[in-house]
Design a protein around this motif. Structure first.
Motif, mmCIF file in Angstrom:
data_model
loop_
_atom_site.group_PDB
_atom_site.id
_atom_site.type_symbol
_atom_site.label_atom_id
_atom_site.label_comp_id
_atom_site.label_asym_id
_atom_site.label_seq_id
_atom_site.Cartn_x
_atom_site.Cartn_y
_atom_site.Cartn_z
ATOM 1 N N VAL C 142 47.619 18.935 3.458
ATOM 2 C CA VAL C 142 47.641 20.479 3.857
ATOM 3 C C VAL C 142 48.024 21.085 2.383
ATOM 4 N N ALA C 143 49.101 20.603 1.579
ATOM 5 C CA ALA C 143 49.357 21.276 0.515
ATOM 6 C C ALA C 143 48.298 21.295 -0.577
ATOM 7 N N ILE C 144 47.433 20.229 -0.585
ATOM 8 C CA ILE C 144 46.700 20.133 -1.426
ATOM 9 C C ILE C 144 45.308 21.267 -1.034
ATOM 10 N N GLY C 145 45.120 21.238 0.186
ATOM 11 C CA GLY C 145 44.446 22.426 0.939
ATOM 12 C C GLY C 145 44.812 23.813 0.371
ATOM 13 N N ARG C 146 45.951 24.002 0.534
ATOM 14 C CA ARG C 146 46.420 25.318 0.191
ATOM 15 C C ARG C 146 46.241 25.671 -1.407
ATOM 16 N N ALA C 147 46.119 24.620 -2.074
ATOM 17 C CA ALA C 147 46.081 24.883 -3.594
ATOM 18 C C ALA C 147 44.319 25.050 -3.815
ATOM 19 N N ILE C 148 43.672 24.244 -3.204
ATOM 20 C CA ILE C 148 42.138 24.477 -3.381
ATOM 21 C C ILE C 148 41.662 25.661 -3.071
ATOM 22 N N VAL C 149 41.934 26.054 -1.891
ATOM 23 C CA VAL C 149 41.311 27.365 -1.500
ATOM 24 C C VAL C 149 41.264 28.487 -2.346
ATOM 25 N N ARG C 150 42.380 28.686 -3.094
ATOM 26 C CA ARG C 150 42.435 29.680 -3.885
ATOM 27 C C ARG C 150 41.565 29.603 -5.194
ATOM 28 N N ASN C 151 40.910 28.484 -5.405
ATOM 29 C CA ASN C 151 39.962 28.430 -6.475
ATOM 30 C C ASN C 151 40.574 28.615 -7.708
ATOM 31 N N PRO C 152 41.542 27.739 -8.110
ATOM 32 C CA PRO C 152 42.295 28.126 -9.409
ATOM 33 C C PRO C 152 41.441 27.508 -10.547
ATOM 34 N N GLU C 153 41.865 28.052 -11.603
ATOM 35 C CA GLU C 153 41.516 27.381 -13.029
ATOM 36 C C GLU C 153 42.289 26.351 -13.055
ATOM 37 N N GLY C 154 43.143 25.939 -12.670
ATOM 38 C CA GLY C 154 44.071 24.813 -13.034
ATOM 39 C C GLY C 154 45.149 24.491 -11.671
ATOM 40 N N PHE C 155 45.238 23.080 -11.671
ATOM 41 C CA PHE C 155 46.142 22.656 -10.377
ATOM 42 C C PHE C 155 47.203 22.178 -11.290
ATOM 43 N N LEU C 156 48.653 22.419 -10.431
ATOM 44 C CA LEU C 156 49.509 21.672 -11.121
ATOM 45 C C LEU C 156 50.278 20.741 -9.871
ATOM 46 N N PHE C 157 50.666 19.410 -10.294
ATOM 47 C CA PHE C 157 51.177 18.682 -9.252
ATOM 48 C C PHE C 157 52.454 18.231 -9.860
ATOM 49 N N ASP C 158 53.539 18.373 -8.841
ATOM 50 C CA ASP C 158 55.027 18.210 -9.200
ATOM 51 C C ASP C 158 55.209 16.718 -8.450
ATOM 52 N N GLU C 159 55.172 15.674 -8.872
ATOM 53 C CA GLU C 159 55.602 14.352 -8.262
ATOM 54 C C GLU C 159 54.775 14.418 -6.706
ATOM 55 N N PRO C 160 53.652 14.572 -6.558
ATOM 56 C CA PRO C 160 53.033 15.081 -5.272
ATOM 57 C C PRO C 160 53.318 13.637 -4.418
ATOM 58 N N LEU C 161 53.281 12.441 -4.901
ATOM 59 C CA LEU C 161 53.178 11.247 -4.073
ATOM 60 C C LEU C 161 54.636 10.570 -3.906
ATOM 61 N N SER C 162 55.435 11.057 -4.368
ATOM 62 C CA SER C 162 56.885 10.207 -4.481
ATOM 63 C C SER C 162 57.386 10.207 -2.976
ATOM 64 N N ASN C 163 57.040 11.162 -2.006
ATOM 65 C CA ASN C 163 57.554 10.861 -0.761
ATOM 66 C C ASN C 163 56.625 10.284 0.183
ATOM 67 N N LEU C 164 55.675 9.554 -0.365
ATOM 68 C CA LEU C 164 54.867 8.700 0.466
ATOM 69 C C LEU C 164 55.089 7.391 0.319
ATOM 70 N N ASP C 165 54.795 6.364 1.388
ATOM 71 C CA ASP C 165 55.186 5.020 1.214
ATOM 72 C C ASP C 165 54.021 4.551 0.521
ATOM 73 N N ALA C 166 54.255 2.927 -0.128
ATOM 74 C CA ALA C 166 53.480 2.788 -1.167
ATOM 75 C C ALA C 166 52.005 2.640 -0.915
ATOM 76 N N ALA C 167 51.441 2.159 0.363
ATOM 77 C CA ALA C 167 49.885 1.998 0.590
ATOM 78 C C ALA C 167 49.377 3.432 0.629
ATOM 79 N N VAL C 170 48.660 4.727 -3.047
ATOM 80 C CA VAL C 170 47.390 4.209 -3.653
ATOM 81 C C VAL C 170 46.377 5.168 -3.250
ATOM 82 N N ASN C 171 46.227 5.404 -1.905
ATOM 83 C CA ASN C 171 45.081 5.979 -1.435
ATOM 84 C C ASN C 171 44.828 7.385 -1.849
ATOM 85 N N MET C 172 46.132 8.193 -1.854
ATOM 86 C CA MET C 172 46.102 9.659 -2.168
ATOM 87 C C MET C 172 45.749 9.602 -3.566
ATOM 88 N N ARG C 173 46.221 8.648 -4.626
ATOM 89 C CA ARG C 173 45.863 8.931 -5.774
ATOM 90 C C ARG C 173 44.507 8.794 -6.051
#
Lengths: 302, 275, 334
Positions: C142-167, C170-173
């Motif tokens: 959802v967080a990514i969806g919110r970023a995508i719809v605005r059709n931005p010039e650039g995306f900024l990700f602040d440690e987006p995967l650090s709250n997910l479990d290991a498996a 890798v998928n989200m990466r």
């Protein structure tokens, strides 16, 4: 951690409340200070004062300047010492009663029993009662020496009923006010007790800690912080108890500082004297506040 | 065995807790019961439960002292002062929680310290100002006073609640292009609803029961229930059924409100100070 | 389209300097990863680009235009926060469409955009749920969806995967990398995990105490670290760093050799060592050895290496894989 822009917006956002509180504090306070140096009685039209004391300095509205005479008058009034003593006794006793019984009641409510929610709301209820109502109910229906409920209980045990408001006016006011504030202390301490880590309780159980040591070494230290909150908030309100004294007519024997100022001003119409009294009350409250603020200040850091 | 022992213990605690609870609640219960007696029965405790019940006291109180008008005033004063205080306090608390400066803590302290100032220090000037501007016994005047009186506590409580909300969510709304007004209206306020509700409730209670300024500054037109009751101090105080009926009517709205919003009440009564 | 430049961007709170002055040019469509230990200033730098922090001095250019003073929403950038920062009181639909609503886009257009984003992210059936009813991975989407719809010039990700479990991580990466390929937008990605940095980045920016230590492709950093810090930070397990007598033989203050670039022999070699611990990972075995004057070292042995603690072995570094550093920690190149 914010940008200059948000910080500027932030300053704009706090300014209305800061300005209003500043006005609410400064305007009346400076007027009170000014009045406290005037011979100003609402029943004594100004020109007469200047006729009686020829050569007295006058302000723009022809009121005589009084120097510190209002202060010396107020401070040497025996009623002042009585009122200050009553104020301190009221605050001190109610704080002691509410913290002590609040702790016990909180410990009780923290136990598992049937109908906990209902008992809790019964215990909170006194806090929701209007001070004027509680004053009248206690004075008449509970503490009346002839047909009050307490008298009924005493008599049914064959004891002499106590005439509370005649012989123990201050104690009566203290009991009545404590009844309203114990629930508040109970509730805050209970909330805090419930946040005590379940694992800590279990660890203490595993260690075979006896209940008293558990209370003394684990529960009590945990309750220190909420106790300071209780003391801070209750002091703010207790220093300014008014309605209970106003309604029960215990002004003489149990009147506190706020009530004395009220008597000077709105009953005797001595604005100068009342203002001097008000300033003295403010100074005393600030001395108390100074210590309390340091206490809560430490709490805020934690 | 252990289970039986714990049930027995629970029963003992239950009996004890109910007893203590009833003792504390007793004055209120007694007031409500007395209000349904005749004057004669009310002062005769020995035969209190063996005589009949009546709503006579209520009709007398109602016909003699216009309860509805006092109650209306109480409602208007409590809701009005709370509403305006919230409108001013929400932006302030937002600023202190999410855009703090070096002085923010001092500012909070200072705001709380204004509560330390005894009302008597301001009573005379406020009384005179009200008199000169024709504000005595007006709803607008009392609403202003009650609002200012509780503003520091409201700001303090909202500040503690807002502090629990992650700043990143507000930053996300800023990235999404929300102005400050929209950020407060669409993001912060809906998220803080539980905290705001508790604040609101506590403030209504404080305003409803405020009995210094309302007694000093109102006489008739803007007089709330505190005045209504104070008028019973004498000699009607001797008529216990009527006194009880009036008292019950004065405290019932808040007790009922508290009953239905217990969760918010408990949270609100701790002034947001203890979690 | 989508270039981001930092011109000596500096951040200080009073006397505390967070970023002494960073300069960097990010090309359109590039996937750049900011990596470094916690507290190195990587998130601050990202937030400065986003407009959530001011610059003390310097400038930020987006698309060649000076955006140093621009409000966050005017920069044409979207951000995905570490905590996702979803609006908890809004449905998934509300979350994704909030930015578009704020921009005053017509309703029908919003609907279409949200539907499209939700379809790409497999969120269509969750559009009416609240964030708390979603799993961690779904919230991330959802967080990514919110970023995508605005059709931005650039995306900024602040440690987006650090709250997910290991498996899931890798998928989200992989999904984020796929998204980068599909959208072709510039992306800046902050992480403390050097594995994430190595696998995702076109270029990695290594930060240390607010300074940009080195900028380069993953393999450049792996093969030619400019400094001791980069050498120690990039690569797993860590590069062995040896100073003192053994390093002097190579005319360096410190030498570095990666565990995978050490030859093992039971007969002879440059250094002798005693095995103190072996980690068996199946495909590899990592030996932790006590190499006397060289100190503790880690060595990779391929496959299931049968090693008994206390056994003596010999190690020989691959000569062209030895990294040499002077006493300031800078690389010595021939």
């Amino acid at each position: 951690m914010a940008t200059q822009q948000t910080r500027t917006l932030g300053k704009l956002a706090v300014s209305p409340s800061v300005l209003m509180l500043l006005m609410w504090m400064l305007v009346p306070l400076s007027m009170t200070i000014y009045f406290s140096f005037l011979r100003y009685n609402l029943l004594d039209p100004n020109p007469i004062c200047s006729l009686l004391t020829p050569g007295a300095l006058l302000d723009a509205e022809n009121r005589c300047l009084a120097g510190f005479s209002n202060y010396s008058y107020f401070l040497t009034d025996p009623a002042f010492f009585k009122a200050m003593g009553n104020s301190l006794k009221l605050v001190g006793w109610v704080l002691a009663i509410s913290v002590a019984s609040g702790t016990l009641l909180a410990l009780l409510l923290d136990q598992a029993f049937y109908g906990r929610g209902f008992v809790r709301i019964m215990m909170i209820a006194p806090f929701l009662v209007m001070p004027t109502v509680s004053a009248l109910v206690w004075q008449n229906m509970l503490m009346d020496p002839v047909s009050g409920f307490f008298a009924f209980i005493s008599k049914s045990f064959g004891l002499q009923p106590i005439d509370w408001f005649t012989y123990h006016p201050l104690a009566s006011v203290i009991i009545m006010v404590a009844w309203q504030w114990v629930p508040f202390a109970t509730l805050i301490l209970l909330t805090s007790l419930q946040s005590l880590d379940e694992e800590q309780k279990e660890a203490a159980e595993m260690d075979g800690t006896p209940p008293l040591s558990y209370f003394w070494y684990i529960v009590l230290p945990h309750l220190i912080r909420p106790m300071t909150v209780v003391i801070l908030i209750e002091t703010i309100f207790l220093l300014n108890v008014f309605a209970e004294i106003y309604v029960t007519g215990t002004a003489g024997p149990a009147g506190n500082l706020p009530f004395l100022v009220y008597q000077y001003g709105l009953i005797a119409n001595d604005i100068g004297g009342a203002s001097a009294g008000g300033i003295i009350a403010v100074i005393l409250a600030n001395i108390v506040a100074f210590f309390l603020m340091r206490m809560i200040g430490k709490n805020l850091e934690a | 065995m252990a289970r039986n022992a714990s049930i027995r213990r629970k029963l003992v605690v239950t009996a004890f807790a109910w007893t203590v609870g009833l003792v504390i609640f007793f004055p209120i219960l007694w007031t409500v019961l007395t209000s349904f007696k005749t004057e004669g029965d009310a002062i005769n405790i020995a035969s209190f439960f063996s005589t009949g019940w009546t709503t006579e006291a209520y009709s007398v109180v109602q016909s003699r002292s216009n309860y509805v008008q006092f109650a209306m005033n109480s409602v208007i004063l409590a809701l009005g002062s709370t509403f305006f205080a919230l409108v001013i306090a929400i932006p302030s608390a937002w600023a202190m929680a999410f855009a703090p400066g070096k002085r923010t803590k001092d500012l909070l302290m200072w705001m709380l310290s204004t509560k330390m100032m005894p009302p008597v220090g301001a009573l005379i000037p406020i009384y005179l100002i009200f008199r000169d501007f024709g504000l005595l016994d007006t709803r607008g005047g009392i609403i202003t006073v009650l609002m200012l009186l509780n503003l520091p506590i409201i700001i303090w409580m909202l500040y503690t609640y807002f502090k629990e909300i992650p700043g990143e969510i507000l930053e996300a709304s800023r990235m999404d292009g929300a102005s400050l007004g929209k950020e407060l209206l669409y993001v912060l306020t809906p998220m803080a609803i539980p905290g705001i509700a508790s604040t609101l409730l506590l403030n209504i209670i404080l305003a409803w029961n405020e009995a210094f300024w309302t007694l000093a500054l109102t006489t008739k037109d803007a007089a709330p229930l505190t005045q209504f009751i104070a008028s019973y101090s004498s000699p009607e105080g001797l008529f216990w059924a009527k006194l009880s009926a009036a008292s019950t009517m004065a405290i019932a709205p808040i007790l009922v409100l508290g009953w239905f919003a217990q969760k918010q009440l408990v949270r609100g009564l701790t002034f947001g100070a203890v979690k | 389209m989508g270039t981001i430049s930092l011109k000596n961007a500096r951040k200080a709170f009073g006397d505390v300097v967070i970023i002494p002055g960073a300069s960097l040019d990010i090309r359109n469509g590039e996937f750049v990863v900011f990596v470094g230990p916690s507290g190195c200033g990587k998130s601050t730098l990202l937030r400065m680009i986003a407009g959530l922090e001011d610059l003390t001095s310097g400038a930020i250019l987006i698309d060649g235009k000076d955006m140093t003073e621009a409000a966050p929403s005017k920069r044409g950038l979207s951000m995905v926060f570490q905590s996702y920062a979803l609006y908890p009181h809004m449905s998934v639909r509300g979350n994704i469409s909030f930015g578009l609503k704020m921009a005053g886009m017509p309703k029908a257009e919003i609907e279409a955009k949200v539907a499209k984003a939700a379809a790409t992210l497999n969120l269509t059936e969750y559009l009416d749920r609240k964030p708390r009813q979603l799993s961690g991975g779904q919230r991330q989407r959802v967080a990514i969806g919110r970023a995508i719809v605005r059709n931005p010039e650039g995306f900024l990700f602040d440690e987006p995967l650090s709250n997910l479990d290991a498996a899931l991580r890798v998928n989200m990466r992989l999904e984020i990398m796929q998204m980068h390929k599909d959208l072709g937008a510039t992306m800046i990605y902050v992480t403390h995990d050097q594995v994430e940095a190595m696998t995702m980045a076109d270029r990695i920016v290594v930060l240390n105490r607010g300074n940009i230590e080195q900028v380069g492709s993953p393999l450049e950093l792996y093969n030619r670290p400019d400094s001791l810090f980069v050498a120690g930070f990039i690569g797993s397990p860590k590069m062995n760093l040896i100073s003192g007598k053994p390093a002097e033989k190579f005319d360096a203050h410190t030498i570095g050799i990666r565990p995978e670039h050490l030859g093992i022999s039971l007969k002879d070699g440059t250094w002798s060592a005693k095995i103190s611990l072996a980690e068996h990972l199946g495909a590899d075995t990592f030996l932790h050895v006590d190499a006397g004057p060289c100190g503790m070292m880690t060595v990779r042995a391929a496959g299931e290496y049968d090693a008994a603690p206390g056994a003596k072995i010999f190690l020989t570094p691959e000569p062209d894989r030895i990294h040499r550093f002077d006493k300031d920690g800078r690389a010595i190149r021939k």
